[in-house]
Motif scaffolding. Structure first.
Motif, PDB file in Angstrom:
ATOM      1  N   VAL A 255      36.402  35.098  31.320  1.00  0.00           N
ATOM      2  CA  VAL A 255      36.631  35.077  29.874  1.00  0.00           C
ATOM      3  C   VAL A 255      37.812  35.977  29.496  1.00  0.00           C
ATOM      4  N   VAL A 256      37.826  37.208  30.058  1.00  0.00           N
ATOM      5  CA  VAL A 256      38.929  38.123  29.694  1.00  0.00           C
ATOM      6  C   VAL A 256      40.270  37.504  30.071  1.00  0.00           C
ATOM      7  N   GLU A 257      40.326  36.852  31.226  1.00  0.00           N
ATOM      8  CA  GLU A 257      41.620  36.263  31.617  1.00  0.00           C
ATOM      9  C   GLU A 257      42.013  35.146  30.643  1.00  0.00           C
TER      10      GLU A 257
ATOM     11  N   GLU B  54      49.536  39.782  28.299  1.00  0.00           N
ATOM     12  CA  GLU B  54      49.272  40.529  29.527  1.00  0.00           C
ATOM     13  C   GLU B  54      48.744  39.588  30.609  1.00  0.00           C
ATOM     14  N   VAL B  55      48.983  39.960  31.847  1.00  0.00           N
ATOM     15  CA  VAL B  55      48.439  39.153  32.931  1.00  0.00           C
ATOM     16  C   VAL B  55      47.189  39.857  33.449  1.00  0.00           C
ATOM     17  N   PHE B  56      46.214  39.076  33.797  1.00  0.00           N
ATOM     18  CA  PHE B  56      44.990  39.686  34.305  1.00  0.00           C
ATOM     19  C   PHE B  56      45.222  40.191  35.729  1.00  0.00           C
ATOM     20  N   VAL B  57      44.800  41.411  35.975  1.00  0.00           N
ATOM     21  CA  VAL B  57      44.980  41.980  37.316  1.00  0.00           C
ATOM     22  C   VAL B  57      43.733  41.696  38.153  1.00  0.00           C
ATOM     23  N   PRO B  58      43.873  40.908  39.229  1.00  0.00           N
ATOM     24  CA  PRO B  58      42.694  40.560  40.030  1.00  0.00           C
ATOM     25  C   PRO B  58      42.221  41.743  40.869  1.00  0.00           C
ATOM     26  N   ASN B  59      40.974  41.727  41.249  1.00  0.00           N
ATOM     27  CA  ASN B  59      40.417  42.797  42.064  1.00  0.00           C
ATOM     28  C   ASN B  59      39.476  42.254  43.128  1.00  0.00           C
ATOM     29  N   ASP B  60      39.386  42.993  44.233  1.00  0.00           N
ATOM     30  CA  ASP B  60      38.466  42.600  45.309  1.00  0.00           C
ATOM     31  C   ASP B  60      37.109  43.272  45.111  1.00  0.00           C
TER      32      ASP B  60
ATOM     33  N   GLY C 157      36.724  56.135  36.282  1.00  0.00           N
ATOM     34  CA  GLY C 157      38.042  55.761  35.752  1.00  0.00           C
ATOM     35  C   GLY C 157      38.059  55.997  34.267  1.00  0.00           C
ATOM     36  N   PRO C 158      39.270  56.106  33.717  1.00  0.00           N
ATOM     37  CA  PRO C 158      39.393  56.400  32.289  1.00  0.00           C
ATOM     38  C   PRO C 158      38.730  55.342  31.422  1.00  0.00           C
ATOM     39  N   ASN C 159      38.501  55.734  30.172  1.00  0.00           N
ATOM     40  CA  ASN C 159      38.034  54.742  29.188  1.00  0.00           C
ATOM     41  C   ASN C 159      39.077  53.657  29.098  1.00  0.00           C
ATOM     42  N   MET C 160      38.610  52.462  28.824  1.00  0.00           N
ATOM     43  CA  MET C 160      39.518  51.335  28.590  1.00  0.00           C
ATOM     44  C   MET C 160      40.313  50.920  29.823  1.00  0.00           C
ATOM     45  N   SER C 161      39.951  51.453  30.983  1.00  0.00           N
ATOM     46  CA  SER C 161      40.762  51.113  32.148  1.00  0.00           C
ATOM     47  C   SER C 161      40.342  49.788  32.749  1.00  0.00           C
TER      48      SER C 161
ATOM     49  N   SER D  56      34.188  48.064  32.888  1.00  0.00           N
ATOM     50  CA  SER D  56      33.179  47.080  32.462  1.00  0.00           C
ATOM     51  C   SER D  56      33.627  45.678  32.812  1.00  0.00           C
ATOM     52  N   THR D  57      34.886  45.403  32.548  1.00  0.00           N
ATOM     53  CA  THR D  57      35.417  44.072  32.838  1.00  0.00           C
ATOM     54  C   THR D  57      35.206  43.746  34.312  1.00  0.00           C
ATOM     55  N   TYR D  58      35.505  44.721  35.143  1.00  0.00           N
ATOM     56  CA  TYR D  58      35.397  44.498  36.587  1.00  0.00           C
ATOM     57  C   TYR D  58      33.952  44.212  36.998  1.00  0.00           C
TER      58      TYR D  58
ATOM     59  N   ASP E 106      26.325  50.270  33.489  1.00  0.00           N
ATOM     60  CA  ASP E 106      27.517  50.805  32.851  1.00  0.00           C
ATOM     61  C   ASP E 106      27.143  52.068  32.095  1.00  0.00           C
ATOM     62  N   GLU E 107      27.623  53.206  32.582  1.00  0.00           N
ATOM     63  CA  GLU E 107      27.435  54.457  31.858  1.00  0.00           C
ATOM     64  C   GLU E 107      25.991  54.777  31.556  1.00  0.00           C
ATOM     65  N   VAL E 108      25.141  54.653  32.543  1.00  0.00           N
ATOM     66  CA  VAL E 108      23.753  55.012  32.300  1.00  0.00           C
ATOM     67  C   VAL E 108      23.659  56.502  32.037  1.00  0.00           C
TER      68      VAL E 108
ATOM     69  N   THR F 150      30.817  55.082  35.639  1.00  0.00           N
ATOM     70  CA  THR F 150      30.407  56.340  35.006  1.00  0.00           C
ATOM     71  C   THR F 150      31.598  57.235  34.659  1.00  0.00           C
ATOM     72  N   HIS F 151      31.337  58.112  33.698  1.00  0.00           N
ATOM     73  CA  HIS F 151      32.312  59.160  33.399  1.00  0.00           C
ATOM     74  C   HIS F 151      31.949  60.467  34.080  1.00  0.00           C
ATOM     75  N   TYR F 152      30.747  60.513  34.641  1.00  0.00           N
ATOM     76  CA  TYR F 152      30.315  61.749  35.306  1.00  0.00           C
ATOM     77  C   TYR F 152      30.961  61.832  36.684  1.00  0.00           C
TER      78      TYR F 152
ATOM     79  N   LEU G 207      46.553  50.671  35.491  1.00  0.00           N
ATOM     80  CA  LEU G 207      46.982  49.609  36.407  1.00  0.00           C
ATOM     81  C   LEU G 207      45.913  48.547  36.600  1.00  0.00           C
ATOM     82  N   ARG G 208      44.695  48.833  36.135  1.00  0.00           N
ATOM     83  CA  ARG G 208      43.575  47.875  36.212  1.00  0.00           C
ATOM     84  C   ARG G 208      43.189  47.526  37.649  1.00  0.00           C
ATOM     85  N   LYS G 209      43.626  48.302  38.588  1.00  0.00           N
ATOM     86  CA  LYS G 209      43.351  47.996  39.993  1.00  0.00           C
ATOM     87  C   LYS G 209      42.227  48.898  40.470  1.00  0.00           C
TER      88      LYS G 209
HETATM   89  N1  LIG Z   1      41.804  43.415  35.419  1.00  0.00           N
HETATM   90  C1  LIG Z   1      42.335  43.440  34.185  1.00  0.00           C
HETATM   91  N2  LIG Z   1      43.533  42.898  33.931  1.00  0.00           N
HETATM   92  C2  LIG Z   1      44.059  42.950  32.696  1.00  0.00           C
HETATM   93  N3  LIG Z   1      43.457  43.496  31.635  1.00  0.00           N
HETATM   94  C3  LIG Z   1      42.262  44.050  31.813  1.00  0.00           C
HETATM   95  C4  LIG Z   1      41.633  44.057  33.097  1.00  0.00           C
HETATM   96  N4  LIG Z   1      40.438  44.678  32.976  1.00  0.00           N
HETATM   97  C5  LIG Z   1      40.344  45.042  31.688  1.00  0.00           C
HETATM   98  N5  LIG Z   1      41.416  44.671  30.987  1.00  0.00           N
HETATM   99  C6  LIG Z   1      41.664  44.930  29.558  1.00  0.00           C
HETATM  100  O1  LIG Z   1      41.230  46.250  29.273  1.00  0.00           O
HETATM  101  C7  LIG Z   1      40.289  46.267  28.225  1.00  0.00           C
HETATM  102  C8  LIG Z   1      39.256  47.348  28.453  1.00  0.00           C
HETATM  103  O2  LIG Z   1      38.502  47.061  29.578  1.00  0.00           O
HETATM  104  P1  LIG Z   1      37.021  47.607  29.747  1.00  0.00           P
HETATM  105  O3  LIG Z   1      36.263  47.494  28.491  1.00  0.00           O
HETATM  106  O4  LIG Z   1      36.497  46.916  30.939  1.00  0.00           O
HETATM  107  O5  LIG Z   1      37.279  49.134  30.063  1.00  0.00           O
HETATM  108  P2  LIG Z   1      36.238  50.296  30.446  1.00  0.00           P
HETATM  109  O6  LIG Z   1      36.875  51.073  31.514  1.00  0.00           O
HETATM  110  O7  LIG Z   1      34.923  49.749  30.718  1.00  0.00           O
HETATM  111  O8  LIG Z   1      36.230  51.143  29.125  1.00  0.00           O
HETATM  112  P3  LIG Z   1      35.109  52.188  28.573  1.00  0.00           P
HETATM  113  O9  LIG Z   1      34.892  53.157  29.642  1.00  0.00           O
HETATM  114  O10 LIG Z   1      35.769  52.766  27.377  1.00  0.00           O
HETATM  115  O11 LIG Z   1      33.922  51.357  28.253  1.00  0.00           O
HETATM  116  C9  LIG Z   1      39.738  44.854  28.238  1.00  0.00           C
HETATM  117  O12 LIG Z   1      39.307  44.458  26.984  1.00  0.00           O
HETATM  118  C10 LIG Z   1      40.896  44.007  28.700  1.00  0.00           C
HETATM  119  O13 LIG Z   1      41.665  43.613  27.613  1.00  0.00           O
END
Ligand SMILES: Nc1ncnc2c1ncn2[C@@H]1O[C@H](COP(=O)(O)OP(=O)(O)OP(=O)(O)O)[C@@H](O)[C@H]1O
Length: 904
Positions: free
Chosen positions: A593-595, A601-607, A622-626, A629-631, A701-703, A737-739, A769-771
C-alpha cells in the motif's frame, strides 16, 4: 372512548404482533403508518404527519408513502436500523364484513435486505446468529441477497475471542443471540463498540431439536451429514436460528438458500480483530475507507461477485499449502496469458451481480429488466468456458469443468422477454411476439382494432366532410370522435354526444363502442396474460437457482484470480514459494500500500529473514518516521498475500506458512469501552502471549510506550524474553522500539537479532535511508523529526541544548559510578571474595525474580501499579520555573533515586 372503525381494529390487531417493527399498512395506492410508527416515519423520512379520521372518533396520527415509490422510503428506514413489516391486501372473498383482508407478507430488517440500492455493491449484508453453551458457541451467517449460508462451531478456551474474530470479519448488520451470548461481556462489549448491529433475541424455547428439524425440512434431507455439521450441535442450533428467523420474516420461498457450508476456523489463518484492523486489510484505521487498505491495492475485479470473493480471500488466508499453490498456479497461468486474460476480463465486464439478481428472482422482486441483465450475464458463459479450456492449471481446469453454460436459461429469456422492457411488470410490453400463441392473438386483436380505428377516422372524415374530425382516447370516456365547434352542423344523426369542451364536442357511436370493447378487452387480457407469463418465466428461472448460483460462484473465483494476476503484472509482484518450512525469506520486499501511495519518492525495498532458529526475533530500532512500522507491516502483508494465493511485492519470497499473524501496532484509545491507551495495549499483548504458537508471526510496535519509561522498558524486555523463548512461544517476531536498552538482548538471548533503519547525517540534517541494516541504532533523532513537524526553532534549539547537557551529565554519572564501582570492587577483592560472589548471586536472583514475574502477563499489571516515588516527584516538577542548572541538579537527584528504586 370513541369506537374504532373495523379497519383500524384490523390494523391494531396486526400491529400487536409487530410491536418493534414499523408497519407499512397498504391502503389503495399508499402504504400508511399510524400512531408511533407514523411519528417515527414522519421524523425519519421527513413526511407530513396528518391524522386519520379527524374529528370522527378514532383520530390517530398518520403518515403515508406512495406504493410505487415505497422502496426508497423503506430503504432509508432500514439503513437507520429500523425493521419494516409490509402489510398487503390479500385476496379473500370470505370476509363477510366486506373488509379487505390484510396480512404481513414480509418483514424487512437490516440483515435481510435484498434491495440493491442500499447494499454496497462489493459488500455482503450479513445476518448472524450466535448461540452459546458451557462448551462454546455456534456461529451462523447468511446473506439473503446472495444466498450464502454458512456455519461453524467455536469451542475451546478462547471460544469467546473466536466469536469476536468472526464478528469482526463478517461485520453483520444484524445479530440473533441467546441468553448465554448475552451474558458474555466480551462479546457484547465488542459488538456494541465496534459493530453496533441490530440485536434480536433468540426465543428461549428454540432449541437443538427444533433447529435440526427446520434444517432438514428446508433442505429436504434426512440428516445434516452432507453439510458437515451433523455432529456440531451448537452449529446446528445457530443455523436453525437463522433459518427460523428467515422463515418468520421473509414469509416466502427461501429457495436460493440452497446450501449450508460448514467451515472450520482452523482451515483459515486466524486474524483477530486487532490484527485485521492494524494491517488495514479492507479499510483504513483512520477514516475506515477502502482507499489506503490492502484491498484497495489488489482489488481489480470487474464484477461485484468477484469483489466480494476477493475480500473473503483477503480476510481468510489459507493454511493448506496445496490449496494455496493451486490458487498461485491459477494466478501465474493467467498472468502469463495476457490475451486470454484480457478476453476473460472483457467478458466478465458484461456480467451483472448474478448472485443478487437471483436473490431478487427468488424474492419475486425481479422485473423484466433484471431478467435481461441476467441473460446478458449468462450469455458470456460459453465463451468463458471456451477460454478457460485453454488453461492447464488444476484450479482453472476445475472451474472450466464445473461451469454450466446455462444455455436453456439464456434461451428462455431470449425467446420470451423484450430486449428493452419497461420496469413495471403489470402494464404489458414485456413478452416477445411468438412466445405464446394466446398472447399473440390478443396482441393481434389489439393491433387490428387500432388499425380499424385509424380507418374509421378516415371513413368518417369522408362521410361527414369534416377534415379536422379525429378519433381520440382517454381513460374516462374510452374512444371518442371529436368535432370542433365550427363543424357541428355536419355532425351525423347517429353520433351520440358524450362531452362538451370549450372548442369541441366529443361523440361516440355504437360501432365505435363495440370495437372499443374488443380492443380494451384484448389489451386487458394481454396485460394480464403477460404478467402471468412473466411470473411463470421468473419461477422457472428460480427453479434453476442451484445451477445458476454455481456458475456465478465460478465467475466470482475467476474474477478474483484475474484481479490477482492483473495486480501481479501491474505492480511487479513475484510468485512466493509457499511451503511447510520454518523460514520467511523475503528479498527486496515492499509494502504493497505504501508503495502505491508514494507519489514522487521511490519505495526503498528491504530484505527479511526469519526462521525458528537463530533468527527468529528481530529487534528494530531507528528514528521516528524512519519506516519501522512500514517495514514490519510489509512482512505481515507479504505473508498474508502469499497465504491467500497472491503474488507478493518483492523480488523473491519464500514463506513457510504461519498459523496466525498477530499485531500490536500504534496507540488506539478505545474510548467506547472506557479503556486507556495503555490498557488497550496490554490487552492486545496479553492476547498475543496467550495465543501465539511457534508457527505464528508476531508484529509488535513500541510495546510499553503507553506507560512510564521504566515500566515500559521492563514490560517490553519481559515480553521479548517470553516470546523468544522456544519453551514458551518461540514465534517469528518483529519488534520495533525506541528503547535502545533492548538491543542488549541480542547478546543475552538465543534467536534475537538487532536491526536498525539506516540514517545519513549531513551536517545538522538527517536523511532517512529507509534501509533496514543489521545492528542497533545509537541515536533516536527525535528532535530532528520534531523539527520537520514544524516545532518552532526556539524550542528545537532549546531541546538540543537540554539534550546535550543531559548526555554530558549521563556520561559524568557513568564515569563516577564506574570509578566508584572499581574502587569498591578493589576493596572487596581484598576484603572478602566469598561475599562478592554471594552478592552477585543475590542480584542475579533478584533480576530473575522480576523477569519471572514480568513474564507472567497477569503479574505484569501488578508490577505496573507499583507506585514510583521518582515518577511522583517528576510529575510534580515545575520545569518552567527552573533555570538549566537547577534542572540539571533535580534531574541528577531523580536519577539517583531511580537507581535506588530499581535496585530495591
Ligand atoms: N521503505 C520505504 N521507502 C520509502 N518510504 C518509506 C519507506 N518506509 C516508510 N516510508 C515512509 O516513511 C513514513 C514513516 O514510516 P513509518 O510510519 O513506518 O515510520 P516509523 O519508524 O514507524 O515511525 P514512528 O516510530 O514515528 O512510528 C511512511 O509513511 C512512508 O511514507
Amino acid at each position: 372512548m370513541a369506537k374504532l372503525t373495523p379497519m383500524m381494529q384490523q390494523y391494531l390487531s396486526i400491529k400487536k404482533e409487530y410491536q418493534d417493527t414499523i408497519l407499512f399498512f397498504r391502503l389503495g395506492d399508499f402504504y400508511e403508518m399510524f400512531n408511533e410508527d407514523a411519528k417515527i416515519a414522519a421524523r425519519e423520512l421527513e413526511l407530513t404527519l396528518t391524522a386519520r379520521n379527524k374529528g370522527k372518533g378514532d383520530e390517530v396520527p398518520m403518515a403515508g408513502v406512495p406504493y410505487h415509490s415505497s422502496e426508497s422510503y423503506i430503504a432509508k428506514l432500514i439503513e437507520k436500523g429500523y425493521r419494516v413489516a409490509i402489510c398487503e391486501q390479500v385476496e379473500d372473498a370470505s370476509q363477510a364484513s366486506g373488509l379487505v383482508k390484510r396480512e404481513v407478507v414480509r418483514v424487512i430488517t437490516p440483515g435481510t435486505v435484498v434491495n440493491n440500492n442500499i447494499l454496497e455493491e462489493k459488500n455482503n449484508n450479513y445476518l448472524a446468529a450466535i448461540v452459546g453453551s458451557d462448551k462454546g458457541y455456534g456461529f451462523s451467517l447468511v446473506d439473503v441477497s446472495t444466498g450464502e449460508f454458512a456455519v461453524t462451531q467455536l469451542d475451546g478456551a478462547e471460544a469467546a475471542n473466536k466469536v469476536i474474530d468472526e464478528l469482526s470479519r463478517i461485520n453483520p448488520a444484524e445479530v440473533l443471540l441467546d441468553d448465554k451470548v448475552r451474558s458474555s461481556t466480551e462479546i457484547m462489549g465488542f459488538m456494541r463498540s465496534q459493530i453496533n448491529p441490530i440485536i434480536t433475541n433468540i426465543k428461549e424455547s428454540f432449541g437443538y431439536d427444533r433447529a435440526y428439524e427446520l434444517l432438514i425440512d428446508h433442505f429436504d434431507t434426512i440428516t445434516l451429514e452432507g453439510f458437515g455439521c451433523e455432529n456440531l450441535p451448537l452449529a446446528i442450533q445457530a443455523a436453525g436460528a437463522v433459518l427460523d428467523f428467515l422463515i418468520e420474516t421473509q414469509k416466502r420461498s427461501l429457495k436460493h438458500i440452497n446450501q449450508l457450508s460448514t467451515y472450520a476456523t482452523i482451515d483459515y489463518m486466524v486474524l483477530d480483530a486487532n490484527t485485521r484492523r492494524n494491517l488495514e486489510l479492507v479499510k483504513t484505521m483512520r477514516d475506515k475507507s477502502k482507499k489506503g487498505s490492502l484491498l484497495w491495492v489488489i482489488d481489480k475485479t470487474v464484477t461485484s461477485m468477484g469483489g466480494r470473493r476477493l475480500r473473503r480471500w483477503v480476510e481468510q488466508p489459507l493454511l493448506d499449502v496445496e490449496e494455496i499453490n493451486r490458487r498461485l498456479d491459477g494466478v501465474e497461468e493467467i498472468s502469463k496469458n495476457i490475451l486470454l486474460k484480457e478476453e476473460l476480463r472483457d467478458l466478465l465486464n458484461q456480467v451483472y451481480d448474478i448472485e443478487r439478481l437471483m436473490g431478487k428472482v427468488i424474492y419475486g422482486s425481479a422485473n423484466a429488466r433484471d431478467l435481461i441483465a441476467l441473460k446478458s450475464s449468462l450469455e458470456i458463459l460459453p465463451d468463458v468456458k471456451a477460454s478457460l479450456a485453454e488453461f492447464e492449471s488444476s484450479m482453472l481446469e476445475e472451474l472450466e469443468e464445473d461451469l454450466d453454460k446455462l444455455a436453456d436459461i439464456t434461451e428462455l429469456i431470449e425467446s420470451s422477454i423484450q430486449d428493452k422492457p419497461p420496469t413495471t411488470i403489470t402494464e404489458g410490453g414485456i413478452i416477445k411476439e411468438g412466445y405464446d400463441e394466446q398472447l399473440d392473438e390478443y396482441l393481434d386483436a389489439k393491433k387490428n382494432g387500432k388499425n380499424w380505428i385509424i380507418q374509421l377516422q378516415q371513413r368518417e372524415r369522408q362521410r361527414t366532410g369534416i377534415s379536422s374530425l379525429k378519433v381520440g382516447h382517454n381513460k374516462v370516456h374510452g374512444y371518442y370522435i371529436e368535432v370542433t365547434k365550427a363543424n357541428l352542423d355536419a355532425v351525423p344523426e347517429d353520433y351520440v354526444r358524450k362531452q362538451t369542451l370549450s372548442n369541441s364536442e366529443r361523440y361516440i357511436t355504437p360501432e365505435l363502442k363495440e370495437k372499443e370493447s374488443i380492443i380494451l378487452g384484448a389489451e386487458e387480457k394481454s396485460m394480464e396474460l403477460e404478467y402471468q407469463l412473466f411470473i411463470h418465466i421468473r419461477d422457472r428461472i428460480a427453479a434453476e437457482t442451484d445451477r445458476i448460483q454455481k456458475s456465478a460462484n465460478i465467475l466470482a473465483q475467476l474474477d478474483a484470480l484475474i484481479s490477482l494476476a492483473e495486480v501481479a503484472l501491474n505492480n511487479n509482484y513475484v510468485r512466493p514459494k509457499v511451503n511447510h518450512g520454518e523460514v520467511i525469506d523475503i528479498k527486496s520486499g515492499r509494502h504493497p500500500v505504501v508503495e502505491a501511495m508514494l507519489d514522487t519518492e521511490v519505495f526503498v525495498p528491504n530484505d527479511t529473514y526469519l526462521d525458528q532458529g537463530d533468527e527468529r526475533f528481530s529487534i528494530i530500532t531507528g528514528p521516528n518516521m524512519s519506516g519501522k512500522s512500514t517495514y514490519m507491516r510489509q512482512v505481515a502483508l507479504i505473508t498474508l498475500l502469499a497465504q491467500m494465493g497472491s503474488f507478493v511485492p518483492a523480488e523473491f519470497a519464500e514463506i513457510g506458512i504461519v498459523d496466525r499473524i498477530f499485531t500490536r501496532v500504534g496507540a488506539s484509545d478505545d474510548l467506547t469501552t472506557g479503556q486507556s491507551t495503555f490498557m488497550v495495549e496490554m490487552n492486545e499483548v496479553a492476547n498475543i502471549l496467550n495465543n501465539a504458537t511457534n508457527k505464528s508471526l508476531i508484529i509488535l510496535d513500541e510495546v510499553g510506550r503507553g506507560t512510564s519509561t521504566y515500566d515500559g522498558l521492563s514490560i517490553a524486555w519481559a515480553v521479548i524474553e517470553y516470546i523468544s523463548d522456544t519453551e514458551k512461544i518461540g514465534a517469528k517476531s518483529l519488534f520495533a522500539t525506541h528503547y535502545h536498552e533492548l538491543t542488549e538482548l541480542e547478546d543475552r538471548l538465543a534467536g534475537i537479532k538487532n536491526y536498525n533503519v539506516a540514517v545519513q547525517e549531513e551536517g545538522e540534517d538527517v536523511i532517512f535511508l529507509r534501509k533496514i541494516i543489521p545492528g542497533g541504532a545509537d541515536q533516536s533523532y527525535g528532535i530532528e523529526v520534531a523539527k520537520r513537524a514544524g516545532i518552532p526553532k526556539l524550542v528545537i534549539d532549546r531541546s538540543k541544548e537540554i539534550l546535550a547537557k543531559l548526555e554530558e551529565q549521563e556520561e559524568k554519572t557513568i564515569e563516577v559510578t564506574t570509578k566508584d564501582k572499581q574502587k569498591k570492587v578493589k576493596e572487596k577483592k581484598v576484603d572478602n571474595i566469598d561475599s562478592k560472589e554471594k552478592q552477585e548471586e543475590d542480584s542475579i536472583k533478584a533480576e530473575m525474580k522480576i523477569k519471572e514475574s514480568l513474564a507472567n502477563p497477569a503479574q505484569m499489571a501488578l508490577f505496573n501499579t507499583k507506585q514510583s516515588e521518582v515518577l511522583e516527584k517528576l510529575s510534580k516538577l515545575d520545569i518552567m520555573s527552573l533555570n538549566p542548572l537547577e534542572a540539571m541538579n533535580q534531574l541528577y537527584q531523580l536519577q539517583q533515586k531511580a537507581k535506588e528504586e530499581l535496585k530495591g
